[in-house]
Design a protein around this motif. Structure first.
Motif, PDB file in Angstrom:
ATOM      1  N   ARG A   1     -52.155  13.773 -51.120  1.00  0.00           N
ATOM      2  CA  ARG A   1     -51.998  14.078 -52.540  1.00  0.00           C
ATOM      3  C   ARG A   1     -50.883  15.116 -52.699  1.00  0.00           C
ATOM      4  O   ARG A   1     -50.875  16.131 -51.992  1.00  0.00           O
TER       5      ARG A   1
ATOM      6  N   LYS B   1     -60.274   0.324 -55.697  1.00  0.00           N
ATOM      7  CA  LYS B   1     -60.867   1.224 -56.692  1.00  0.00           C
ATOM      8  C   LYS B   1     -61.433   2.474 -56.028  1.00  0.00           C
ATOM      9  O   LYS B   1     -61.291   3.597 -56.541  1.00  0.00           O
TER      10      LYS B   1
ATOM     11  N   ARG C   1     -58.552   4.856 -54.799  1.00  0.00           N
ATOM     12  CA  ARG C   1     -57.868   5.503 -55.914  1.00  0.00           C
ATOM     13  C   ARG C   1     -58.763   6.548 -56.580  1.00  0.00           C
ATOM     14  O   ARG C   1     -58.293   7.613 -57.000  1.00  0.00           O
ATOM     15  N   HIS C   2     -60.057   6.260 -56.668  1.00  0.00           N
ATOM     16  CA  HIS C   2     -60.980   7.230 -57.250  1.00  0.00           C
ATOM     17  C   HIS C   2     -61.138   8.434 -56.317  1.00  0.00           C
ATOM     18  O   HIS C   2     -61.177   9.592 -56.763  1.00  0.00           O
TER      19      HIS C   2
ATOM     20  N   LEU D   1     -52.001  -0.209 -51.934  1.00  0.00           N
ATOM     21  CA  LEU D   1     -52.132   1.214 -51.663  1.00  0.00           C
ATOM     22  C   LEU D   1     -51.006   1.635 -50.731  1.00  0.00           C
ATOM     23  O   LEU D   1     -50.786   1.015 -49.685  1.00  0.00           O
TER      24      LEU D   1
END
Length: 453
Positions: free
Chosen positions: A451, A393, A396-397, A423
């Motif tokens: 990203r 979590k 991903r955040h 991941l």
């Protein structure tokens, strides 16, 4: 009856070293005088007709002192039986270091070998974990080495086993045997055991190291015999240079117990969200917080590609904006700032947030998972909570805080890559025991995610 000779202590060895080093110049002068006397003994009234030796020896006091220093370090190494305690990697490191060793003093010897004597069990277990972690990914997963959990391989493959193919496989096999021997309190592997393996392979048999005596080839009218110890394993060599090492049930259990003891069960990757932590090897009382050691931080920043702007003499790039979620007391932030970049932290624990602020860092006191994401950062470097796989979590955040094309590097348990694989990114293993000084031996690694631009 002669009295038993007293075994030399480390202090005795260093005293002997100091005395011989202090007398070195005098010993060289004595040698030169003796050599001159020998030359004079071979001539009449100084009429030299030929040298008394083919080459007059050149004796350097400084070179002899270097040899003496190397010998002193090796003597202490053997006296303390470090080869039985240290990992294979540490033994190889010592062999390289002794080629140009530091001055031999009691303080230097204590700094070098003290931890082996204070924590021998730790180093024996670490040595075993290092050897087996290089053999198969299953040995890097602490979820597979808890007692009663199946999943450890009963066989490993070693490449380049034999002189024709190189010594890599034989060296690895010796490391396996010696790591288990140190754990079991057995003698380390001798050359005779390799001879027994070669005899068995020449006869087309598996080499079973179980304490039997192997007869060798006749040499000078004799038949050589090689006694092996009961190692609980056997090895099968193939024509392609590979060798398969098989572990018996007791040996496999010993491997399981040793790795479970070293890794501990402090940070289980729980299958259920409400799993409770178990007692293990950790010294930290807060199971959610394991600070990042300096070496781990440097590896993370290098993987992220965060240049040290202080190294640029001309036209350095603009400082990057870096986020550290769950920043704790700001150790990663310290390293980022030293490289000349702007760093911002988020920390839920008020005390640790205050520690980071006291060092001049900009820290928001908040639950990171509840912070609305803003894609303002070039990099995210993080050490999220491991327990219960909450790190998924957090990672991903954190990705939502990156600018397009930004890089995230996260410190994670090895199970994130080898077991769960939730991941996706570039994975690098961290050395065994990287978090030992922070209170846990859980296997860890680094994950880099970019990203999309």
């Amino acid at each position: 009856m002669n009295a038993l000779a007293r075994q030399s202590t480390v202090s005795d060895l260093i005293d002997e070293y100091d005395q011989k080093r202090a007398a070195m110049e005098s010993e060289v002068a004595s040698f030169e005088a003796a050599y001159l006397k020998l030359e004079m003994a071979a001539c009449i009234q100084g009429k030299f007709v030929a040298p008394v030796s083919r080459n007059r020896p050149h004796i350097s006091a400084e070179e002899l002192k270097r040899n003496l220093c190397k010998s002193g370090w090796k003597a202490i190494y053997d006296r303390l039986q470090i080869d039985r305690i240290a990992s294979a990697k540490d033994r190889k490191l010592f062999e390289r270091t002794v080629e140009s060793p530091p001055e031999l003093t009691f303080d230097n010897a204590k700094a070098t070998f003290g931890d082996y004597l204070e924590r021998p069990r730790h180093h024996i277990l670490r040595g075993l974990a290092e050897v087996f972690a290089d053999l198969d990914p299953a040995y890097k997963s602490h979820s597979k080495v808890k007692i009663g959990v199946k999943g450890l391989p009963k066989r490993v493959i070693l490449s380049s086993f034999g002189s024709f193919y190189g010594n890599y496989g034989r060296d690895k096999f010796r490391d396996i045997v010696n790591a288990l021997a140190a754990y079991r309190g057995q003698p380390l592997m001798e050359y005779s055991e390799f001879s027994a393996i070669d005899v068995a392979h020449r006869n087309g048999e598996d080499a079973i190291l179980d304490g039997r005596v192997y007869a060798g080839e006749p040499r000078y009218g004799k038949v050589e015999e090689h006694q092996t110890f009961d190692r609980g394993l056997w090895i099968r060599k193939f024509s392609n240079g590979n060798a398969h090492v098989f572990f018996g049930p007791e040996t496999l259990l010993d491997i399981n117990k040793a790795l479970a003891e070293f890794y501990g069960e402090v940070l289980p990757d729980a299958e259920e969200e409400d799993a409770k932590p178990k007692t293990g090897t950790a010294v930290s009382k807060d199971l959610q917080f394991y600070w990042s050691p300096a070496d781990v931080i440097e590896r993370a920043l290098e993987l992220a590609g965060l240049y040290n702007l202080r190294d640029w003499n001309h036209n350095p790039p603009e400082p990057s904006r870096v986020l550290e979620p769950s920043c704790g007391d700001g150790r990663i932030m310290d390293a980022v700032r030293k490289r000349g970049h702007h760093v911002f932290g988020i920390e839920y624990h008020a005390g640790r947030a205050a520690e980071a602020r006291a060092k001049g860092h900009n820290v928001l006191s908040a639950n990171f998972l509840e912070c609305p994401p803003k894609p303002d950062f070039d990099f995210v470097v993080m050490n999220p909570p491991f327990y219960g796989r909450h790190y998924v979590k957090h990672v991903r955040h954190a990705l939502k805080f990156l600018k397009p094309g930004g890089q995230l590097v996260s410190i994670l348990p090895a199970t994130a890559h080898y077991d769960h694989d939730e991941l996706q990114g570039e994975w690098r293993d961290l050395p065994v025991g990287s978090f030992a000084e922070a209170g846990t031996n859980v296997p860890t690694g680094l994950l880099k995610i970019r990203r999309p631009a």
